[in-house]
Design an enzyme around this catalytic site. Structure first.
Site, PDB file in Angstrom:
ATOM      1  CB  SER A   1      -0.714  -0.833 -20.677  1.00  0.00           C
ATOM      2  OG  SER A   1       0.150  -0.953 -21.770  1.00  0.00           O
TER       3      SER A   1
ATOM      4  CG  ASP B   1      -1.554   5.326 -24.822  1.00  0.00           C
ATOM      5  OD1 ASP B   1      -2.780   5.079 -24.787  1.00  0.00           O
ATOM      6  OD2 ASP B   1      -0.672   4.464 -24.639  1.00  0.00           O
TER       7      ASP B   1
ATOM      8  CG  HIS C   1      -1.790  -1.268   1.234  1.00  0.00           C
ATOM      9  ND1 HIS C   1      -2.661  -1.638   0.224  1.00  0.00           N
ATOM     10  CD2 HIS C   1      -1.828  -2.273   2.159  1.00  0.00           C
ATOM     11  CE1 HIS C   1      -3.218  -2.805   0.531  1.00  0.00           C
ATOM     12  NE2 HIS C   1      -2.724  -3.208   1.693  1.00  0.00           N
TER      13      HIS C   1
ATOM     14  CD  GLU D   1      -4.464  -6.624  -0.702  1.00  0.00           C
ATOM     15  OE1 GLU D   1      -3.363  -6.239  -0.306  1.00  0.00           O
ATOM     16  OE2 GLU D   1      -4.744  -6.783  -1.906  1.00  0.00           O
TER      17      GLU D   1
ATOM     18  CG  HIS E   1      -2.676   1.034 -25.228  1.00  0.00           C
ATOM     19  ND1 HIS E   1      -1.698   1.919 -24.830  1.00  0.00           N
ATOM     20  CD2 HIS E   1      -2.436  -0.113 -24.556  1.00  0.00           C
ATOM     21  CE1 HIS E   1      -0.902   1.322 -23.961  1.00  0.00           C
ATOM     22  NE2 HIS E   1      -1.333   0.096 -23.773  1.00  0.00           N
TER      23      HIS E   1
END
Length: 255
Positions: free
Chosen positions: A208, A117, A41, A92, A72
């Site tokens: 990504s 992007d 965390h 969690e 994308h």
């Protein structure tokens, strides 16, 4: 030259780029290179994007109801995991799994060159920030060559498997001249490069849309790279968010 998205399907997108640029093919590997487990965390803005097929991209919480990611990574809908460290952890503590059905790509996103992007994803409900879930400010100053920045993600490991735990790696920002030289003709001012050192540290496929954080601000998003990951002298490409602060603010305020 072959450029590939840092998604699990980056090879397919890379093949599309080959048709446009006339580049020659080379092998692609998939992982954060030479990284380590993040402290649990320590990156509370990190988001994990899931489809029906499972985890596919990362994102970054920049507002209680908005996540930034790579354009994308666009899907019709998402399950967005926040406050996660272990992707395989069941419920969690401190985590949330939220639906999202609205995503807005930057209008000038160019596939397959990966210019501009980025996209914004609106969560179906706002989150209350905590020790495990917290937004991060978007950088208003552009990166400086030599800056040390931190990239995090769940991209594939050297053995081809996805890590359970969030991975972190420190990278150095490359000069604009180096980035332009290596990525012409697809280089665009909406990009910056980082990595490419002799230590072979890098982001790669599966990372990504995830954050690169410099000086405690969100400097960019993992976008694409050239051929094999972790090559000395070949940095990867990140969306340069300092160029998009007005667009980000406008989308959040008007939607």
């Amino acid at each position: 030259m072959m450029v590939t998205a840092r998604t699990p399907w980056g090879w397919f997108l890379g093949c599309l780029i080959l048709e446009v640029t006339g580049a020659s093919a080379s092998s692609v590997s998939s992982r954060i290179i030479q990284g380590q487990d993040c402290s649990p965390h320590s990156q509370p803005w990190q988001a994990a994007l899931f489809s029906e097929d499972g985890f596919f991209c990362s994102g970054v919480l920049v507002h209680p109801q908005w996540v930034l990611s790579a354009a994308h990574c666009l899907q019709e809908s998402y399950i967005v995991g926040l406050g996660l460290h272990n992707l395989k952890g069941s419920q969690e503590p401190g985590s949330r799994m939220l639906e999202a059905h609205l995503s807005i790509q930057h209008p000038n996103f160019n596939d397959p060159s990966f210019a501009n992007d980025l996209m914004l994803i609106k969560l179906n409900e706002s989150v209350i920030e905590s020790n495990t879930i917290r937004s991060i400010p978007v950088a208003t100053q552009c990166p400086t060559p030599g800056d040390t920045c931190l990239v995090s993600g769940w991209g594939q490991l050297k053995n081809g498997k996805l890590p359970s735990l969030l991975q972190c790696v420190n990278l150095s920002v490359a000069s604009e001249e180096t980035c332009r030289l290596l990525y012409d003709p697809v280089y665009h001012l909406s990009m910056f490069c980082a990595g490419g050192g002799q230590d072979q540290k890098d982001s790669c496929n599966g990372d990504s849309g995830g954050p690169i954080v410099c000086n405690r601000s969100l400097q960019g998003l993992v976008s694409m790279g050239q051929g094999k990951c972790g090559q000395p002298g070949i940095p990867s490409v990140y969306t340069n968010l300092c160029k998009f602060t007005n667009w980000i603010q406008t989308i959040i305020q008007t939607n």
